[in-house]
Structure formats: structure tokens, C-alpha cells
Design a protein around this motif. Structure first.
Motif, PDB file in Angstrom:
ATOM      1  N   ILE A  37      11.228  22.893  48.022  1.00 38.51           N
ATOM      2  CA  ILE A  37       9.893  22.562  47.632  1.00 38.51           C
ATOM      3  C   ILE A  37       9.742  22.304  46.025  1.00 38.51           C
ATOM      4  CG2 ILE A  37       9.759  24.216  49.779  1.00 38.51           C
ATOM      5  CD1 ILE A  37       7.483  25.903  47.110  1.00 38.51           C
ATOM      6  N   LYS A  38       8.750  21.358  46.151  1.00 37.86           N
ATOM      7  CA  LYS A  38       8.307  20.574  45.394  1.00 37.86           C
ATOM      8  C   LYS A  38       6.573  21.110  44.994  1.00 37.86           C
ATOM      9  CE  LYS A  38      11.448  16.634  45.201  1.00 37.86           C
ATOM     10  NZ  LYS A  38      11.887  15.180  45.388  1.00 37.86           N
ATOM     11  N   ALA A  39       6.346  21.329  43.587  1.00 38.03           N
ATOM     12  CA  ALA A  39       5.224  21.703  42.842  1.00 38.03           C
ATOM     13  C   ALA A  39       4.853  20.861  41.609  1.00 38.03           C
ATOM     14  CB  ALA A  39       5.005  23.571  43.330  1.00 38.03           C
ATOM     15  N   ARG A  40       4.241  20.695  41.850  1.00 38.40           N
ATOM     16  CA  ARG A  40       3.607  19.997  40.132  1.00 38.40           C
ATOM     17  C   ARG A  40       2.310  21.268  40.294  1.00 38.40           C
ATOM     18  NH1 ARG A  40       2.225  14.028  39.330  1.00 38.40           N
ATOM     19  NH2 ARG A  40      -0.087  14.411  39.134  1.00 38.40           N
ATOM     20  N   LEU A  41       2.046  21.411  39.329  1.00 34.31           N
ATOM     21  CA  LEU A  41       1.086  22.598  38.563  1.00 34.31           C
ATOM     22  C   LEU A  41       0.198  22.142  38.597  1.00 34.31           C
ATOM     23  CD1 LEU A  41       1.317  25.063  36.584  1.00 34.31           C
ATOM     24  CD2 LEU A  41       0.771  24.022  34.822  1.00 34.31           C
ATOM     25  N   ASP A  42      -0.383  20.564  38.375  1.00 32.77           N
ATOM     26  CA  ASP A  42      -2.033  20.580  38.454  1.00 32.77           C
ATOM     27  C   ASP A  42      -2.428  19.858  40.571  1.00 32.77           C
ATOM     28  OD1 ASP A  42       0.037  17.965  38.676  1.00 32.77           O
ATOM     29  OD2 ASP A  42      -1.403  16.777  38.293  1.00 32.77           O
ATOM     30  N   ILE A  43      -0.984  19.725  40.608  1.00 32.70           N
ATOM     31  CA  ILE A  43      -1.449  19.722  41.429  1.00 32.70           C
ATOM     32  C   ILE A  43      -1.923  20.798  42.925  1.00 32.70           C
ATOM     33  CG2 ILE A  43      -0.651  18.405  44.612  1.00 32.70           C
ATOM     34  CD1 ILE A  43       0.197  16.727  42.699  1.00 32.70           C
ATOM     35  N   VAL A  44      -0.824  22.175  42.387  1.00 37.59           N
ATOM     36  CA  VAL A  44      -0.667  23.262  42.791  1.00 37.59           C
ATOM     37  C   VAL A  44      -2.255  23.573  42.739  1.00 37.59           C
ATOM     38  CG1 VAL A  44       0.125  25.353  42.911  1.00 37.59           C
ATOM     39  CG2 VAL A  44       1.455  23.827  43.312  1.00 37.59           C
ATOM     40  N   ALA A  45      -3.153  23.852  41.508  1.00 34.38           N
ATOM     41  CA  ALA A  45      -3.697  25.002  41.053  1.00 34.38           C
ATOM     42  C   ALA A  45      -5.155  23.271  41.985  1.00 34.38           C
ATOM     43  CB  ALA A  45      -3.882  23.984  39.003  1.00 34.38           C
ATOM     44  N   MET A  46      -5.245  22.510  42.043  1.00 34.24           N
ATOM     45  CA  MET A  46      -6.546  21.430  42.648  1.00 34.24           C
ATOM     46  C   MET A  46      -6.464  22.544  43.657  1.00 34.24           C
ATOM     47  SD  MET A  46      -7.105  17.949  43.481  1.00 34.24           S
ATOM     48  CE  MET A  46      -7.196  17.183  41.585  1.00 34.24           C
ATOM     49  N   SER A  85      19.052  16.101  48.070  1.00 32.84           N
ATOM     50  CA  SER A  85      19.820  15.690  46.715  1.00 32.84           C
ATOM     51  C   SER A  85      18.236  16.028  46.049  1.00 32.84           C
ATOM     52  CB  SER A  85      19.921  14.151  47.017  1.00 32.84           C
ATOM     53  OG  SER A  85      18.389  13.243  47.742  1.00 32.84           O
ATOM     54  N   ASP A  86      18.751  15.255  44.832  1.00 29.25           N
ATOM     55  CA  ASP A  86      17.670  15.030  43.631  1.00 29.25           C
ATOM     56  C   ASP A  86      15.938  13.967  44.012  1.00 29.25           C
ATOM     57  OD1 ASP A  86      18.849  16.658  41.949  1.00 29.25           O
ATOM     58  OD2 ASP A  86      18.986  14.631  40.865  1.00 29.25           O
ATOM     59  N   GLY A  87      16.453  12.771  45.368  1.00 30.33           N
ATOM     60  CA  GLY A  87      15.396  12.084  45.040  1.00 30.33           C
ATOM     61  C   GLY A  87      14.669  12.447  46.947  1.00 30.33           C
ATOM     62  N   GLU A  88      15.195  13.532  47.693  1.00 25.71           N
ATOM     63  CA  GLU A  88      14.668  13.975  48.467  1.00 25.71           C
ATOM     64  C   GLU A  88      14.707  15.265  49.274  1.00 25.71           C
ATOM     65  OE1 GLU A  88      18.604  14.180  51.246  1.00 25.71           O
ATOM     66  OE2 GLU A  88      17.782  12.156  51.137  1.00 25.71           O
ATOM     67  N   THR A  89      13.927  15.728  49.918  1.00 22.98           N
ATOM     68  CA  THR A  89      13.613  17.051  50.846  1.00 22.98           C
ATOM     69  C   THR A  89      12.641  16.764  51.978  1.00 22.98           C
ATOM     70  OG1 THR A  89      12.423  19.258  49.934  1.00 22.98           O
ATOM     71  CG2 THR A  89      10.755  17.163  49.117  1.00 22.98           C
ATOM     72  N   LYS A  90      13.112  18.156  53.033  1.00 22.94           N
ATOM     73  CA  LYS A  90      12.477  18.646  53.934  1.00 22.94           C
ATOM     74  C   LYS A  90      10.657  18.932  53.678  1.00 22.94           C
ATOM     75  CE  LYS A  90      16.311  19.431  56.582  1.00 22.94           C
ATOM     76  NZ  LYS A  90      17.316  19.988  57.104  1.00 22.94           N
ATOM     77  N   SER A 133      15.017  23.629  39.055  1.00 28.20           N
ATOM     78  CA  SER A 133      15.116  22.164  38.363  1.00 28.20           C
ATOM     79  C   SER A 133      14.338  22.897  37.229  1.00 28.20           C
ATOM     80  CB  SER A 133      14.533  21.288  39.149  1.00 28.20           C
ATOM     81  OG  SER A 133      13.013  21.273  39.314  1.00 28.20           O
ATOM     82  N   ASP A 134      14.636  22.438  35.941  1.00 26.16           N
ATOM     83  CA  ASP A 134      14.033  22.644  35.241  1.00 26.16           C
ATOM     84  C   ASP A 134      12.815  21.656  34.558  1.00 26.16           C
ATOM     85  OD1 ASP A 134      14.834  19.779  34.009  1.00 26.16           O
ATOM     86  OD2 ASP A 134      16.430  20.383  32.809  1.00 26.16           O
ATOM     87  N   GLY A 135      12.685  21.293  34.911  1.00 27.05           N
ATOM     88  CA  GLY A 135      11.161  20.181  36.005  1.00 27.05           C
ATOM     89  C   GLY A 135      11.599  18.771  34.849  1.00 27.05           C
ATOM     90  N   ARG A 136      12.471  18.532  34.269  1.00 33.04           N
ATOM     91  CA  ARG A 136      12.493  17.309  33.935  1.00 33.04           C
ATOM     92  C   ARG A 136      14.151  16.372  33.944  1.00 33.04           C
ATOM     93  NH1 ARG A 136      10.270  16.162  28.408  1.00 33.04           N
ATOM     94  NH2 ARG A 136       9.140  17.333  27.282  1.00 33.04           N
ATOM     95  N   CYS A 196      11.377  21.800  41.227  1.00 32.23           N
ATOM     96  CA  CYS A 196      11.730  22.539  42.499  1.00 32.23           C
ATOM     97  C   CYS A 196      12.351  24.235  42.642  1.00 32.23           C
ATOM     98  CB  CYS A 196      13.292  22.343  42.924  1.00 32.23           C
ATOM     99  SG  CYS A 196      12.934  20.122  43.297  1.00 32.23           S
ATOM    100  N   TYR A 197      11.204  25.057  43.775  1.00 30.61           N
ATOM    101  CA  TYR A 197      11.683  26.495  43.808  1.00 30.61           C
ATOM    102  C   TYR A 197      12.170  26.818  45.172  1.00 30.61           C
ATOM    103  CZ  TYR A 197       8.394  26.000  39.699  1.00 30.61           C
ATOM    104  OH  TYR A 197       7.373  26.534  38.124  1.00 30.61           O
ATOM    105  N   ARG A 198      12.692  27.484  45.303  1.00 27.09           N
ATOM    106  CA  ARG A 198      13.132  28.296  46.608  1.00 27.09           C
ATOM    107  C   ARG A 198      13.089  29.696  46.891  1.00 27.09           C
ATOM    108  NH1 ARG A 198      17.984  27.353  45.748  1.00 27.09           N
ATOM    109  NH2 ARG A 198      18.508  25.495  47.340  1.00 27.09           N
ATOM    110  N   PHE A 199      12.331  29.934  48.177  1.00 21.56           N
ATOM    111  CA  PHE A 199      12.266  30.488  48.965  1.00 21.56           C
ATOM    112  C   PHE A 199      13.077  31.741  49.369  1.00 21.56           C
ATOM    113  CE2 PHE A 199       8.038  28.370  50.003  1.00 21.56           C
ATOM    114  CZ  PHE A 199       6.971  29.027  48.735  1.00 21.56           C
ATOM    115  N   SER A 200      12.957  33.206  48.459  1.00 21.56           N
ATOM    116  CA  SER A 200      13.748  34.011  48.124  1.00 21.56           C
ATOM    117  C   SER A 200      13.880  34.276  49.895  1.00 21.56           C
ATOM    118  CB  SER A 200      14.179  35.741  47.837  1.00 21.56           C
ATOM    119  OG  SER A 200      13.486  35.723  48.219  1.00 21.56           O
TER     120      SER A 200
END
Length: 320
Positions: A60-69, A131-136, A95-98, A108-112
Motif C-alpha cells: 500500500i502507499k501512504a503519505r504522512l500528512d494525508i494519513v494524519a489528516m 511496479s513502481d507506478g501501480e498498486t491495487k 520503499s525508502d520514500g525517495r 510503500c508498506y506491506r501488512f504482515s
């Protein structure tokens, strides 16, 4: 003390698949999460809304400010929660965020598999690489984000060098008042997408909510949550019709306020309307006299014509 029911917990997440709703419910009810604070649980729920309903192990993709909001917590709380989930072995950063161009992106994170089992998310042993440009997304559809393509990243990088203050997000003028209330442009974009998915226009929803938001003196996350709740309203609502009614009411209110201002401005004053003709204006009423004798009175809506004549100079103020 009021104990929330299952319906109370699920209500804000009715737009998500049943599998995701069940996972969010288990965050509040499974004893395995007793060590998490209420704020941490809110962050975990926000992350679970990004999960794939068919395979909880999909990144999954998650950005700090959007998750906080979305979770209505601070960015520091999001960081602490992610650190706690990672230390518990429930979340892994993939992913390292850059990007290759040095720009910050969604991490990008993955649930165990353990966490997926606790919240009832299905997992698959063999997962297709993402890929780097897509997710479900939660509904299983594939979302392709072109900003993660190499050529697009280079363009963004060069644009930021040339104009560091450039805002890559352009919103229509009717949505700018929401930003002025403290909602970030990314939050407005998300609200706009949520409204579009429900067949509404965010501008209409804001017009309906504007009066109440003003009364509450709401700003920032409170405005975001209020608008998001209106979008998620399970009842069928014609926001377009209500917005037009709100516009008409606003115009009527402005007209009333204008009349009050004019009444206060010209009250208890005399004006010359011609040879021997005097108009005395009181509070919402005018007395017209000719050669010192009373002629007639003016009141009600007809006073607008009197005020207009004063402002045009047809009626000249008498001093002294």
C-alpha cells in the motif's frame, strides 16, 4: 459512559468493501490491539482503508500528512504508530520514500500475514510484483500513478528547480475557500474524488455546509471531517438542489443586511427633494412634507427607492 456500537464504528467506512469494514471493526474489538491507543488505532484504520480486499499482503502507499489528516491525528502520532506496528512485526516498509530523482514520494508498506490473519484479510502466498507506478486499490482495480514514471519524475524535478514555490495542484476557484479554511490542497483533492465517486460536486457540498462551518468557526481537519461525513452520508441527498437554495438564501441574507445598514445610515436625517419638498427619514419609514405641511409617508419596500435617491444625489441632505 456511552459505548459505541458496531454501526457507530462502521458508519464512517461504509464506502469501503465489506472485507475492509470487518478489518476496521476488528481493530476496535480484537484484544490483540489493546496495547494501541485510540489515536494509534485511528492510524491503523486509515492504513487498512488502503488495503486490497483480495490480498492483504499487497503493498500500500501512504503519505504522512494525508494519513494524519484522514485519522485526525498529528504527523508525529502517525510516525509513532508506524514505528510501533513495524516493531510488532505487523508492518514492513518496502520503499525508502525517495524516487531515483531524489523527490519524496508515497512510502510503500506491506501488512504482515499475522496482521492480516488478525483482521481477517485474505492473503496469497504468491503475489504478482507491483511496479513502481501501480498498486491495487480496495476494489481490486489497478491504479497507475504516472508521477512515478521516470520521465514524469524528471519533469517534476526540473520544474521544482526552476520554480521551487510552484504548486503542482491546480484547483478550480470555487474550491479555494476550502483551502482558506485550512484544508490542504491534497485534502481538497481527496474530498473532490470522494464526492465524484458518489455522484456529487464538492463545490455544492461546501455551499451547503458553509453556513454551519461558519457557525462552528471550523478550520483545518475539522472542516475536512465535516465535508467527508457529508459525502459519506448513506442517505440519498441532492446536494445540487440544496446548494442552489443555499445560494438564494445567502443573497436574501445579504439584501436584508444591506437594508439594515442603509436604515441605520440615513435614520433621523432630512433631505430636500425639490422646491418646498422635504423628506424626513426615520427608522424604516420616511415622512414627506410640502411647504411645511405633511403630505404622505413612505414605508416597507418603497424605502429602497428613497435610499437609492439619497445615494444618487436626487435627495440632498439638509444640515443644521
Amino acid at each position: 459512559m456511552y459505548a459505541p456500537t458496531i454501526e457507530d464504528i462502521i458508519k464512517p467506512y461504509q464506502q469501503y468493501p465489506k472485507t475492509i469494514q470487518l478489518a476496521i471493526l476488528l481493530v476496535d474489538t480484537n484484544p490483540r490491539f489493546l496495547g494501541l491507543t485510540r489515536s494509534m488505532k485511528a492510524v491503523l484504520k486509515a492504513l487498512l482503508t488502503r488495503a486490497c480486499k483480495n490480498n492483504g499482503a499487497t503493498p500500500i502507499k501512504a503519505r504522512l500528512d494525508i494519513v494524519a489528516m484522514q485519522a485526525d491525528v498529528s504527523a508525529k502520532t502517525v510516525q509513532r504508530t508506524i514505528a510501533t506496528l513495524r516493531s510488532a512485526g505487523w508492518l514492513k516498509q518496502v520503499s525508502d520514500g525517495r524516487s531515483a530523482w531524489g523527490l519524496f514520494t508515497y512510502r510503500c508498506y506491506r501488512f504482515s500475514a499475522d496482521l492480516c490473519a488478525i483482521v481477517g484479510l485474505p492473503t496469497r502466498e504468491k503475489t504478482a510484483p507491483v511496479s513502481d507506478g501501480e498498486t491495487k486499490m480496495s476494489d481490486g482495480a489497478v491504479y497507475v500513478d504516472l508521477t512515478f514514471r521516470k520521465d514524469q519524475q524528471e519533469i517534476l524535478f526540473q520544474n521544482r528547480i526552476q520554480n521551487p514555490e510552484a504548486n503542482p495542484i491546480t484547483l478550480p476557484p470555487e474550491l479555494q475557500p476550502i483551502i482558506e479554511l485550512g484544508v490542504k490542497d491534497t485534502g481538497v483533492c481527496k474530498l473532490r474524488g470522494m464526492a465524484h465517486a458518489k455522484g456529487h460536486k464538492l463545490s455544492d457540498i461546501y455551499l451547503v455546509a458553509k453556513k454551519r462551518l461558519t457557525e462552528l468557526k471550523a478550520s483545518g481537519n475539522r472542516v475536512y471531517r465535516y465535508l467527508a461525513a457529508m459525502i459519506a452520508n448513506p442517505k440519498a441527498t441532492d446536494y445540487t438542489t440544496r446548494a442552489r437554495q443555499a445560494e438564494r438564501n445567502s443573497i436574501d441574507t445579504e439584501a436584508v443586511e444591506q437594508i439594515r445598514d442603509r436604515r441605520a445610515l440615513y435614520a433621523n436625517k432630512r433631505f430636500a427633494a425639490g422646491p418646498g419638498k422635504i423628506v424626513k427619514i426615520f427608522d424604516g419609514i420616511a415622512e414627506v412634507s410640502q411647504d411645511g405641511a405633511w403630505a404622505y409617508n413612505i414605508a416597507g419596500r418603497d424605502m429602497n427607492a428613497v435610499y437609492d435617491a439619497v445615494e444618487k444625489g436626487t435627495l440632498r441632505a439638509i444640515t443644521g
